[in-house]
Design a protein around this motif. Structure first.
Motif, PDB file in Angstrom:
ATOM      1  N   ILE A 134      10.237  15.115  -0.462  1.00 25.54           N
ATOM      2  CA  ILE A 134      10.075  13.632  -1.874  1.00 25.54           C
ATOM      3  C   ILE A 134       8.548  14.312  -2.090  1.00 25.54           C
ATOM      4  CG2 ILE A 134      10.733  11.683   0.324  1.00 25.54           C
ATOM      5  CD1 ILE A 134       7.788  11.852   1.197  1.00 25.54           C
ATOM      6  N   SER A 135       8.090  15.571  -1.525  1.00 27.69           N
ATOM      7  CA  SER A 135       6.984  15.580  -2.452  1.00 27.69           C
ATOM      8  C   SER A 135       6.808  16.313  -3.345  1.00 27.69           C
ATOM      9  CB  SER A 135       5.648  16.442  -1.253  1.00 27.69           C
ATOM     10  OG  SER A 135       6.306  16.994  -0.317  1.00 27.69           O
ATOM     11  N   LYS A 136       8.114  16.919  -3.477  1.00 26.70           N
ATOM     12  CA  LYS A 136       8.430  18.891  -4.375  1.00 26.70           C
ATOM     13  C   LYS A 136       7.853  18.377  -5.883  1.00 26.70           C
ATOM     14  CE  LYS A 136      12.879  19.427  -3.224  1.00 26.70           C
ATOM     15  NZ  LYS A 136      13.864  19.871  -3.013  1.00 26.70           N
ATOM     16  N   LYS A 137       8.941  17.290  -6.322  1.00 25.39           N
ATOM     17  CA  LYS A 137       8.797  17.102  -7.804  1.00 25.39           C
ATOM     18  C   LYS A 137       7.525  16.496  -7.819  1.00 25.39           C
ATOM     19  CE  LYS A 137      10.797  13.871 -10.873  1.00 25.39           C
ATOM     20  NZ  LYS A 137      11.228  13.065 -11.069  1.00 25.39           N
ATOM     21  N   GLY A 138       6.730  16.090  -7.328  1.00 31.62           N
ATOM     22  CA  GLY A 138       5.166  15.554  -7.478  1.00 31.62           C
ATOM     23  C   GLY A 138       4.290  16.266  -7.577  1.00 31.62           C
ATOM     24  N   ILE A 183       0.724  -0.842  -0.261  1.00 29.42           N
ATOM     25  CA  ILE A 183       0.260   0.102  -0.521  1.00 29.42           C
ATOM     26  C   ILE A 183       1.155   0.741   0.059  1.00 29.42           C
ATOM     27  CG2 ILE A 183      -1.388  -1.191   1.249  1.00 29.42           C
ATOM     28  CD1 ILE A 183      -1.384   0.962   3.984  1.00 29.42           C
ATOM     29  N   THR A 184       0.326   2.573  -0.427  1.00 31.76           N
ATOM     30  CA  THR A 184       0.783   3.435  -0.041  1.00 31.76           C
ATOM     31  C   THR A 184       0.512   4.675   0.399  1.00 31.76           C
ATOM     32  OG1 THR A 184       1.753   3.608  -3.444  1.00 31.76           O
ATOM     33  CG2 THR A 184       1.922   5.435  -1.805  1.00 31.76           C
ATOM     34  N   TYR A 185       0.666   4.685   1.321  1.00 30.87           N
ATOM     35  CA  TYR A 185      -0.224   5.279   2.328  1.00 30.87           C
ATOM     36  C   TYR A 185       0.302   7.128   2.883  1.00 30.87           C
ATOM     37  CZ  TYR A 185      -3.059   6.315   7.084  1.00 30.87           C
ATOM     38  OH  TYR A 185      -4.226   6.442   7.416  1.00 30.87           O
ATOM     39  N   LEU A 186      -0.952   8.020   2.783  1.00 27.00           N
ATOM     40  CA  LEU A 186      -0.409   9.282   2.191  1.00 27.00           C
ATOM     41  C   LEU A 186      -1.646   9.706   3.357  1.00 27.00           C
ATOM     42  CD1 LEU A 186       0.512   9.471  -1.387  1.00 27.00           C
ATOM     43  CD2 LEU A 186       1.899   9.718   0.210  1.00 27.00           C
ATOM     44  N   SER A 205      -1.729  13.607   2.863  1.00 29.98           N
ATOM     45  CA  SER A 205      -1.057  14.006   4.048  1.00 29.98           C
ATOM     46  C   SER A 205       0.491  12.840   3.936  1.00 29.98           C
ATOM     47  CB  SER A 205      -1.920  13.940   5.107  1.00 29.98           C
ATOM     48  OG  SER A 205      -2.233  12.628   5.037  1.00 29.98           O
ATOM     49  N   PRO A 206       1.573  12.857   3.252  1.00 32.60           N
ATOM     50  CA  PRO A 206       2.255  12.059   3.502  1.00 32.60           C
ATOM     51  C   PRO A 206       3.457  12.176   4.816  1.00 32.60           C
ATOM     52  CG  PRO A 206       3.728  14.392   2.640  1.00 32.60           C
ATOM     53  CD  PRO A 206       1.827  14.162   2.284  1.00 32.60           C
ATOM     54  N   SER A 207       4.448  11.183   5.471  1.00 30.06           N
ATOM     55  CA  SER A 207       4.380  11.023   6.648  1.00 30.06           C
ATOM     56  C   SER A 207       6.162  10.898   6.161  1.00 30.06           C
ATOM     57  CB  SER A 207       3.535  10.648   7.231  1.00 30.06           C
ATOM     58  OG  SER A 207       4.636  10.613   8.813  1.00 30.06           O
ATOM     59  N   VAL A 208       6.672  10.629   7.294  1.00 28.30           N
ATOM     60  CA  VAL A 208       8.301  10.208   7.074  1.00 28.30           C
ATOM     61  C   VAL A 208       8.166   8.275   6.859  1.00 28.30           C
ATOM     62  CG1 VAL A 208       9.285  11.429   9.212  1.00 28.30           C
ATOM     63  CG2 VAL A 208       8.134   8.815   9.425  1.00 28.30           C
ATOM     64  N   ASN A 264       7.235   7.309   3.819  1.00 27.84           N
ATOM     65  CA  ASN A 264       6.899   7.624   2.196  1.00 27.84           C
ATOM     66  C   ASN A 264       7.816   8.037   1.305  1.00 27.84           C
ATOM     67  OD1 ASN A 264       3.928   8.941   3.683  1.00 27.84           O
ATOM     68  ND2 ASN A 264       3.530   7.588   2.026  1.00 27.84           N
ATOM     69  N   SER A 265       7.917   8.215   0.783  1.00 31.00           N
ATOM     70  CA  SER A 265       9.064   8.325   0.007  1.00 31.00           C
ATOM     71  C   SER A 265       9.277   8.938  -1.605  1.00 31.00           C
ATOM     72  CB  SER A 265       9.667   6.603  -0.629  1.00 31.00           C
ATOM     73  OG  SER A 265       9.034   6.329  -1.684  1.00 31.00           O
TER      74      SER A 265
END
Length: 383
Positions: A303-307, A15-18, A363-366, A368-369
């Protein structure tokens, strides 16, 4: 510099938990603290008088350190945000005709408490509407909040960010303006504290409330609050035994004491010694202190700025960096991307996010990647 911490959680690789703003997954160490505490309660003869007080004191000290409170006695253990906000609302000074400022689409717990007290005291709730234009929304919204504070203002109650899309509210400027009119500043930090730096010393709010199961990464059913010295003589919601003065002396409990524990101790919930949840929340806050909230924000940003840039290229609207938190932000869709198709794709790819208002709340966290965001963004393409 913080690196990926997924190994400290039990999240499945599939799973990808954001969706940390919905509920944090449990740290392995927090889960262990809970298991150990459950096992300990099987032997009540090993639970002494000191256990009723030592655990809560350690939790309050950890929370005080996290939000930069000089005296841990200004903190209280609460079961929920609504409980902590009700304590604040019931004890602020309100006169007929006074105004309570909140923001549009604020979380219900930080609305209902004010609606009730406003009706009781014949005060007025002033809602600062969300700017219609998404471009520059954060800047315009903050200006409108500041412009609304005047001699009628008795309370300003809001979060450091908006819970639905992460719009940042300038608490320092709001505090400075509210101080000019002796208005109380009540902060619901449930979607902020733990994931971002917050200093009571710097902002000087009157009260700060936070649930435990979101960015404090603790269990459901326990939270924390800060109340300034202005609340030291207030009336708590409960008349429980443990928030009374000298309740540590069990031999004297039948000598009913009209006094309360020091400072915010009067606002502690009944059974605040909770032998299972208190060790869990203490452990999670200690882990946050090791990571440090500033590093938490920086990691989520990295981890989110490119996305985010890729989503904007696809036509999505996302708040400007200066007015957007890095651990929680809203994605507003252009007309050519269908939300229902997107939800289906997320489900197929086991991607977990939330939907709040018109925004997809990410809402990402530590744990995530950057790869999680690549997977997330890929769902938006060819829609």
């Amino acid at each position: 510099m913080l690196t990926n911490q997924k190994s400290l959680f039990n999240l499945p690789e599939s799973i990808t938990y954001l969706n940390g703003a919905y509920m944090s997954p449990q740290l392995k160490s927090v889960e262990k603290a809970g298991h150990d505490a459950v096992s300990k309660q099987g032997f009540p003869h090993k639970i002494g008088v000191d256990d009723f007080f030592n655990g809560p004191e350690m939790l309050k000290k950890a929370f005080a350190e996290l939000i930069d409170v000089p005296d841990f006695n200004n903190t209280a253990i609460i079961p929920s945000a609504s409980y902590g906000l009700a304590n604040a609302a019931n004890n602020v000074k309100l006169e007929p005709g006074d105004e309570i400022i909140i923001v549009d689409a604020q979380f219900p717990s930080n609305v209902y408490a004010w609606q009730k007290v406003a009706a009781q005291k014949k005060a007025t709730i002033k809602v600062i509407a969300t700017p219609k234009n998404l471009t520059g929304k954060g800047k315009a919204w903050n200006k409108n909040i500041l412009d609304a504070i005047n001699k009628k203002t008795a309370v300003v109650s809001l979060g450091p960010i908006h819970w639905a899309d992460g719009t940042i509210f300038d608490l320092r400027a709001i505090r400075e303006k509210s101080k000019l009119y002796n208005a109380a500043l009540i902060i619901d930090g449930s979607q902020f504290i733990g994931a971002a730096p917050f200093s009571v010393k710097e902002i000087k709010p009157d009260a700060v409330i936070s649930v435990g199961y979101k960015w404090l990464m603790g269990p459901y059913g326990l939270g924390m609050a800060y109340y300034s010295d202005d609340f030291n003589d207030g009336e708590p919601l409960e008349n429980n035994w443990i928030n009374r003065y000298k309740s540590e002396d069990f031999t004297q409990l039948v000598n009913y004491n009209p006094g309360y524990q020091p400072k915010a101790g009067r606002y502690n919930m009944g059974e605040c010694s909770n032998f299972i949840l208190v060790p869990m929340l203490t452990e999670s806050i200690r882990q946050l202190l090791k990571w440090q909230p500033e590093n938490f924000q920086n990691y989520c940003n990295s981890i989110s700025k490119k996305g985010i840039s890729n989503l904007q290229e696809l036509g999505c609207s996302i708040e400007d960096d200066d007015f957007r938190s890095k651990h929680l932000f809203g994605v507003y869709l252009p007309k050519h991307i269908d939300l229902q198709n997107l939800k289906t794709k997320f489900q197929q790819e086991s991607i977990h996010v939330s939907y709040r208002g018109d925004a997809i709340r990410v809402s990402p966290s530590v744990y995530n990647s950057e790869a999680d965001f690549e997977k997330f963004v890929s769902c938006f393409k060819n829609k």
